[in-house]
Scaffold this motif. Structure first.
Motif, PDB file in Angstrom:
ATOM      1  N   MET A 163       0.818  -1.197   0.000  1.00 40.09           N
ATOM      2  CA  MET A 163       0.000   0.000   0.000  1.00 40.09           C
ATOM      3  C   MET A 163       0.865   1.266   0.000  1.00 40.09           C
ATOM      4  O   MET A 163       1.864   1.321   0.706  1.00 40.09           O
ATOM      5  N   PRO A 164       0.485   2.271  -0.766  1.00 37.54           N
ATOM      6  CA  PRO A 164       1.261   3.518  -0.738  1.00 37.54           C
ATOM      7  C   PRO A 164       1.144   4.209   0.626  1.00 37.54           C
ATOM      8  O   PRO A 164       0.157   4.032   1.338  1.00 37.54           O
ATOM      9  N   LYS A 168      -3.258   6.680   4.516  1.00 40.10           N
ATOM     10  CA  LYS A 168      -3.115   6.842   5.966  1.00 40.10           C
ATOM     11  C   LYS A 168      -4.233   6.195   6.787  1.00 40.10           C
ATOM     12  O   LYS A 168      -3.967   5.581   7.813  1.00 40.10           O
ATOM     13  N   ASP A 169      -5.483   6.318   6.356  1.00 41.08           N
ATOM     14  CA  ASP A 169      -6.599   5.727   7.111  1.00 41.08           C
ATOM     15  C   ASP A 169      -6.488   4.204   7.158  1.00 41.08           C
ATOM     16  O   ASP A 169      -6.687   3.595   8.204  1.00 41.08           O
ATOM     17  N   THR A 170      -6.162   3.597   6.046  1.00 43.80           N
ATOM     18  CA  THR A 170      -6.026   2.140   5.987  1.00 43.80           C
ATOM     19  C   THR A 170      -4.853   1.676   6.850  1.00 43.80           C
ATOM     20  O   THR A 170      -4.955   0.675   7.557  1.00 43.80           O
ATOM     21  N   ILE A 171      -3.759   2.417   6.804  1.00 45.60           N
ATOM     22  CA  ILE A 171      -2.582   2.073   7.616  1.00 45.60           C
ATOM     23  C   ILE A 171      -2.907   2.214   9.099  1.00 45.60           C
ATOM     24  O   ILE A 171      -2.557   1.342   9.914  1.00 45.60           O
ATOM     25  N   GLN A 192      -5.696  -2.911  14.351  1.00 42.85           N
ATOM     26  CA  GLN A 192      -6.042  -4.336  14.305  1.00 42.85           C
ATOM     27  C   GLN A 192      -4.917  -5.225  14.834  1.00 42.85           C
ATOM     28  O   GLN A 192      -5.172  -6.369  15.202  1.00 42.85           O
ATOM     29  N   ASN A 193      -3.699  -4.721  14.857  1.00 43.99           N
ATOM     30  CA  ASN A 193      -2.546  -5.547  15.209  1.00 43.99           C
ATOM     31  C   ASN A 193      -1.911  -5.223  16.554  1.00 43.99           C
ATOM     32  O   ASN A 193      -1.204  -6.056  17.113  1.00 43.99           O
ATOM     33  N   LEU A 194      -2.120  -4.025  17.037  1.00 42.20           N
ATOM     34  CA  LEU A 194      -1.527  -3.605  18.304  1.00 42.20           C
ATOM     35  C   LEU A 194      -2.636  -3.257  19.288  1.00 42.20           C
ATOM     36  O   LEU A 194      -3.670  -2.715  18.897  1.00 42.20           O
TER      37      LEU A 194
END
Length: 174
Positions: free
Chosen positions: A85-86, A90-93, A99-101
């Protein structure tokens, strides 16, 4: 050499390894492949930088690194994740990090996203299959969202959007 910093990387197509080696060359520290990660390996280090890929919405290998570093609470953990992903997404990142932390980890662990790309030539067969299924699902979908159209175009072929620029924020805190 900075003997107090260890970089552990897990790389399947080369992007994470490239970033890990670039970071290590800038700060002159110890570099180790993920398969060597163990409590004994991190003993004597003040900081462990773990780099891996975003894979199926998860940080590949993070569960093991979390367990290893939690056994030595004096070690500062820093994360970097590479993906296709580029950086402008920012929202997706941000959603990925949530979701991971845990909320506590988001505040406590410095974490960085570094765009890499896709390399079908070095991808494992299961990963290639997963990408083919995703491409087929989106191709056959009616009324695609702009995100789905962008995703469909992005996974058609290998590409490299990595850049040494993306390591600067991480380097600045070491």
């Amino acid at each position: 050499m900075n003997n107090k910093i260890l970089i552990i990387y897990k790389s399947s197509t080369g992007f994470t390894e490239r970033y890990a080696k670039l970071i290590a060359s800038k700060i002159d520290c110890t570099l180790a492949a993920y398969k060597k990660a163990a409590p004994e390996l991190i003993a004597g280090y003040d900081t462990v930088v773990f780099g891996s890929r975003a894979h199926a919405g998860m940080i590949d290998g993070y569960k093991k690194i979390r367990k290893i570093t939690s056994q030595n609470p004096s070690v500062k953990l820093i994360l970097f994740v590479t993906g296709a992903m580029p950086a402008s997404s920012k929202d997706t990142i941000e959603t990925f990090w949530k979701q991971n932390l845990t909320s506590e980890e988001i505040l406590k662990i410095p974490h960085f996203y570094m765009p890499g790309g896709l390399c079908y030539e070095r991808m494992s067969m299961p990963d290639k299959f997963m990408m083919k299924v995703a491409a087929l699902m989106i191709k056959n979908k009616k009324n695609k969202t702009p995100f789905e159209i962008e995703f469909e175009n992005a996974i058609k072929a290998s590409y490299d959007i990595s850049s040494p620029e993306y390591i600067k924020p991480l380097i600045s805190i070491l």
